[in-house]
Design a protein around this motif. Sequence first.
Motif, PDB file in Angstrom:
ATOM      1  N   MET A  72      29.693  56.263 122.066  1.00 57.53           N
ATOM      2  CA  MET A  72      28.076  56.714 120.886  1.00 57.53           C
ATOM      3  C   MET A  72      26.820  56.614 122.167  1.00 57.53           C
ATOM      4  N   GLU A  73      25.734  57.360 121.687  1.00 55.90           N
ATOM      5  CA  GLU A  73      24.435  57.943 122.851  1.00 55.90           C
ATOM      6  C   GLU A  73      23.435  56.738 123.897  1.00 55.90           C
ATOM      7  N   ALA A  74      23.304  55.514 122.654  1.00 57.41           N
ATOM      8  CA  ALA A  74      23.045  54.607 123.327  1.00 57.41           C
ATOM      9  C   ALA A  74      23.499  53.824 123.882  1.00 57.41           C
ATOM     10  N   ALA A  75      24.680  54.109 123.509  1.00 60.58           N
ATOM     11  CA  ALA A  75      25.771  52.862 124.898  1.00 60.58           C
ATOM     12  C   ALA A  75      25.157  53.403 126.330  1.00 60.58           C
ATOM     13  N   ARG A  76      25.460  55.236 126.285  1.00 57.11           N
ATOM     14  CA  ARG A  76      25.167  55.271 127.289  1.00 57.11           C
ATOM     15  C   ARG A  76      24.147  55.665 128.098  1.00 57.11           C
ATOM     16  N   GLU A  77      23.285  55.170 127.525  1.00 51.59           N
ATOM     17  CA  GLU A  77      22.071  56.158 127.228  1.00 51.59           C
ATOM     18  C   GLU A  77      21.493  54.129 128.291  1.00 51.59           C
ATOM     19  N   ALA A  78      21.879  53.510 127.690  1.00 53.66           N
ATOM     20  CA  ALA A  78      21.577  52.021 127.821  1.00 53.66           C
ATOM     21  C   ALA A  78      21.859  51.514 129.976  1.00 53.66           C
ATOM     22  N   ILE A  79      23.683  51.656 129.765  1.00 51.19           N
ATOM     23  CA  ILE A  79      23.742  51.405 131.213  1.00 51.19           C
ATOM     24  C   ILE A  79      23.867  52.748 131.981  1.00 51.19           C
ATOM     25  N   GLU A  80      22.910  54.113 131.505  1.00 55.94           N
ATOM     26  CA  GLU A  80      22.412  54.401 133.032  1.00 55.94           C
ATOM     27  C   GLU A  80      21.091  54.114 133.035  1.00 55.94           C
ATOM     28  N   ALA A  81      20.614  53.025 132.358  1.00 60.45           N
ATOM     29  CA  ALA A  81      19.408  52.145 132.616  1.00 60.45           C
ATOM     30  C   ALA A  81      19.770  51.116 132.991  1.00 60.45           C
ATOM     31  N   ALA A  82      20.271  50.569 132.931  1.00 57.89           N
ATOM     32  CA  ALA A  82      20.702  48.972 134.045  1.00 57.89           C
ATOM     33  C   ALA A  82      21.110  49.017 135.504  1.00 57.89           C
ATOM     34  N   VAL A  83      21.491  50.406 135.655  1.00 58.18           N
ATOM     35  CA  VAL A  83      22.344  50.446 136.817  1.00 58.18           C
ATOM     36  C   VAL A  83      20.586  50.791 137.959  1.00 58.18           C
ATOM     37  N   TRP A  84      19.749  50.782 137.263  1.00 58.04           N
ATOM     38  CA  TRP A  84      18.506  50.972 137.765  1.00 58.04           C
ATOM     39  C   TRP A  84      18.121  48.693 138.383  1.00 58.04           C
ATOM     40  N   ALA A  85      18.571  47.965 137.862  1.00 55.11           N
ATOM     41  CA  ALA A  85      18.028  46.862 137.877  1.00 55.11           C
ATOM     42  C   ALA A  85      17.766  46.113 139.779  1.00 55.11           C
ATOM     43  N   PRO A  86      17.793  46.084 140.236  1.00 53.79           N
ATOM     44  CA  PRO A  86      17.212  45.565 140.869  1.00 53.79           C
ATOM     45  C   PRO A  86      18.453  44.375 141.398  1.00 53.79           C
ATOM     46  N   SER A  87      19.076  44.295 142.764  1.00 57.89           N
ATOM     47  CA  SER A  87      20.238  42.764 142.932  1.00 57.89           C
ATOM     48  C   SER A  87      20.632  43.055 144.597  1.00 57.89           C
ATOM     49  N   ILE A  88      21.478  41.373 144.589  1.00 57.75           N
ATOM     50  CA  ILE A  88      20.897  41.205 145.974  1.00 57.75           C
ATOM     51  C   ILE A  88      20.877  42.402 147.494  1.00 57.75           C
ATOM     52  N   HIS A  89      20.719  42.532 147.742  1.00 56.18           N
ATOM     53  CA  HIS A  89      20.777  43.384 149.066  1.00 56.18           C
ATOM     54  C   HIS A  89      21.220  45.191 148.180  1.00 56.18           C
ATOM     55  N   ASN A  90      20.471  45.132 146.778  1.00 56.96           N
ATOM     56  CA  ASN A  90      21.135  46.371 146.255  1.00 56.96           C
ATOM     57  C   ASN A  90      22.583  46.627 146.770  1.00 56.96           C
ATOM     58  N   THR A  91      23.188  44.885 146.185  1.00 57.59           N
ATOM     59  CA  THR A  91      24.490  45.394 146.065  1.00 57.59           C
ATOM     60  C   THR A  91      25.505  45.886 144.774  1.00 57.59           C
ATOM     61  N   GLN A  92      24.136  46.044 143.762  1.00 61.10           N
ATOM     62  CA  GLN A  92      25.297  46.323 142.565  1.00 61.10           C
ATOM     63  C   GLN A  92      26.070  46.002 142.334  1.00 61.10           C
ATOM     64  N   PRO A  93      26.726  44.849 142.161  1.00 64.31           N
ATOM     65  CA  PRO A  93      27.845  44.019 142.230  1.00 64.31           C
ATOM     66  C   PRO A  93      28.249  44.342 140.163  1.00 64.31           C
ATOM     67  N   TRP A  94      28.007  45.334 139.273  1.00 66.15           N
ATOM     68  CA  TRP A  94      29.065  44.773 138.455  1.00 66.15           C
ATOM     69  C   TRP A  94      29.358  46.348 138.052  1.00 66.15           C
ATOM     70  N   ARG A  95      29.900  46.001 136.698  1.00 64.16           N
ATOM     71  CA  ARG A  95      30.745  47.352 135.886  1.00 64.16           C
ATOM     72  C   ARG A  95      30.648  47.252 134.482  1.00 64.16           C
ATOM     73  N   PHE A  96      30.207  47.754 134.323  1.00 63.51           N
ATOM     74  CA  PHE A  96      30.798  48.429 132.247  1.00 63.51           C
ATOM     75  C   PHE A  96      31.466  48.651 131.660  1.00 63.51           C
ATOM     76  N   SER A  97      32.269  48.464 130.983  1.00 67.03           N
ATOM     77  CA  SER A  97      32.791  49.243 130.184  1.00 67.03           C
ATOM     78  C   SER A  97      32.333  49.289 128.609  1.00 67.03           C
ATOM     79  N   THR A  98      33.520  50.195 127.658  1.00 63.83           N
ATOM     80  CA  THR A  98      32.370  49.991 126.245  1.00 63.83           C
ATOM     81  C   THR A  98      33.750  50.574 125.366  1.00 63.83           C
ATOM     82  N   GLU A  99      33.356  50.023 123.543  1.00 61.77           N
ATOM     83  CA  GLU A  99      33.762  49.636 123.177  1.00 61.77           C
ATOM     84  C   GLU A  99      33.697  50.315 122.087  1.00 61.77           C
ATOM     85  N   GLU A 100      34.866  50.770 121.092  1.00 65.31           N
ATOM     86  CA  GLU A 100      34.239  51.736 119.785  1.00 65.31           C
ATOM     87  C   GLU A 100      34.824  50.187 118.670  1.00 65.31           C
ATOM     88  N   LEU A 101      34.059  50.135 118.137  1.00 57.22           N
ATOM     89  CA  LEU A 101      33.839  49.294 117.087  1.00 57.22           C
ATOM     90  C   LEU A 101      33.606  49.926 115.831  1.00 57.22           C
TER      91      LEU A 101
END
Length: 324
Positions: A1-30
Amino acid sequence: MEAAREAIEAAVWAPSIHNTQPWRFSTEELPDGMRISLHADPDRRLEVADPDGRELAISCGTALEVLRIAVLAGGFAPQVHTLPDPDRPGLLADVTVRERTEAAPDNERLFEQVRRRRTHRGAFPSGGPPRHLLAALVEEARRENASLRVVTDTREITALGALTETAEQFQRLDSAYQDELDHWSPAFGSRRQDGVPDTAYPLEQQHTEPHFAQRDFGRGRDQGTDVGEEVPGVTGTVLVLETDRDDRAAWIAAGQALERVLLRAAADRYSAALHTQALEVPATREMIRQEICQGRHPQVIMRLGRTGPAFTSTRRPAAEVTDD
């Protein structure tokens, strides 16, 4: 889904401690939509500064909030489930995207700031935000089950600055801590493409009054702590983000609240300087909890003020942090 891809592209711009960006994402079609899952990346946890993973969870909470804001901006109603599976501690949240909705203007305003917002490091050229904006920031934190304390007592501000400086000096005595800090700093020769860039810091050492210690990310390690000429500046408005509890759910909620506060402030052209030192040392954190937060748990200390042009921040591409 395009909305999911665009949401993840936005989420990577969140702030994090020392810019470590300590996250991963996965998607699943329902059958009737899509699920976006947010995972902690244990390889990016600060083992010395953050042994309990508190700051990692707060960082991931900011990304979770951006996911929600971005899904709404895309015209869908997100359903957020925090810590949905006790048997999978690395799974921090599921965001289910099914029904369409009309995004509110306030959400659009926050979404516009996701890529514009920057963390400030140093003094401010002018004072803090007006009362009506501070009231709005307090409300943004409340929406995520957190509290934002506006510190106005000069004695408490001085104490917070002194405890930040004390914790910073103790941390500089710890070689393992300094090695970890250097690892996330291209300014000290790290070959990382993420972390905190040298451009994030002013060329001159800036000093606020009351003084809040700034990270030097290794630049002063071999030659004292002074970097250039000291330039006086304004402290800005001092805020403490607090929670009733001090567990993983509360840390994630604190991250969500922090992101809403930062984006709402950015919409009025205010930036935050974040201070983690005193909350990384158990003794100083406990003192702040008892003496300033009235028994509530401090999760973030920040100063808010107006700044000049923002530096360029580095983020990992969405494809790099997404497991299909």
